[in-house]
Design a protein around this motif. Sequence first.
Motif, mmCIF file in Angstrom:
data_model
loop_
_atom_site.group_PDB
_atom_site.id
_atom_site.type_symbol
_atom_site.label_atom_id
_atom_site.label_comp_id
_atom_site.label_asym_id
_atom_site.label_seq_id
_atom_site.Cartn_x
_atom_site.Cartn_y
_atom_site.Cartn_z
ATOM 1 N N GLN A 1 49.125 31.258 40.689
ATOM 2 C CA GLN A 1 49.387 30.359 41.811
ATOM 3 C C GLN A 1 48.501 30.765 42.979
ATOM 4 O OE1 GLN A 1 51.414 27.631 41.853
ATOM 5 N NE2 GLN A 1 50.612 27.231 43.878
ATOM 6 N N LEU A 2 47.536 29.931 43.306
ATOM 7 C CA LEU A 2 46.591 30.244 44.368
ATOM 8 C C LEU A 2 47.159 29.916 45.741
ATOM 9 C CD1 LEU A 2 43.390 28.793 42.676
ATOM 10 C CD2 LEU A 2 44.044 31.201 42.868
ATOM 11 N N LEU B 1 42.727 36.878 40.615
ATOM 12 C CA LEU B 1 43.629 36.126 41.495
ATOM 13 C C LEU B 1 44.868 35.735 40.707
ATOM 14 C CD1 LEU B 1 41.058 33.800 43.276
ATOM 15 C CD2 LEU B 1 42.292 35.715 44.288
ATOM 16 N N ARG C 1 41.654 30.038 34.094
ATOM 17 C CA ARG C 1 42.690 31.068 33.943
ATOM 18 C C ARG C 1 42.728 31.598 32.518
ATOM 19 N NH1 ARG C 1 46.037 27.205 36.373
ATOM 20 N NH2 ARG C 1 47.478 27.242 34.621
ATOM 21 N N ASP D 1 41.217 24.646 36.583
ATOM 22 C CA ASP D 1 41.728 25.985 36.836
ATOM 23 C C ASP D 1 42.494 26.535 35.633
ATOM 24 O OD1 ASP D 1 42.034 28.150 38.881
ATOM 25 O OD2 ASP D 1 44.163 27.722 38.517
#
Length: 156
Positions: free
Chosen positions: A9-10, A6, A27, A23
Motif C-alpha cells: 500500500q503506497l 516499498l 509488486r 503496480d
Amino acid sequence: MHGTPLPAQLAGPPLSDRDAIADACYRAFASIDHVDKELLLSSVAPDIHTEIAGKTCHGADELVTKVWDNVSNHLDTIHYLTNMRVSVDTTTTARVTFTAMAVHCRLGKGYEPGPNKFTTGAFYNCDAVKLEDVWRLKMMQSSHVWGDGDPSIMAG
C-alpha cells in the motif's frame, strides 16, 4: 533481502486503476528481487493460474512453493518490466501485457567471472482482478523468447 522494498500500500493519493494494475505486476516481480513474500501475496489472487518458463501453478500457495521459494531463496535476481499495456475491461477485470528481462545469478556470485548468470527475455500476458479494492494478478502466462548464460543456475 536486498534493499527495502516499498510496502504494497503506497503512501499518497490513490493510483488510477491502470496504474494500480501495473503496480500489481511490479509488486509480483519486486517480491522476488527483494525476497518479500508479503509483497508477492499482495499482488496475486489466491486462485492465480500461472504458466511461467514451463512451470504451471494453480493457486498462490503452489506458486510460492514451486517457483517463488526456489528463485527467491537460491538466486540473486533483477527483473526489468517494460512496454506495459493495460486494458481496464470492467470495474473489476483487466488485461496486461509487457516484456520482461530477468537476470538470475548464483547467490553472492554476481561479481565473480564465470558461469554464474542466466538472463532471459520474455513476453507476458496477464489477467487482473480487483479484490477487496486491490488489483491482483489472476493469470500470468510467459512466452520466453531468449536466454543467455548457464540455464542450470535455475535449478538452484
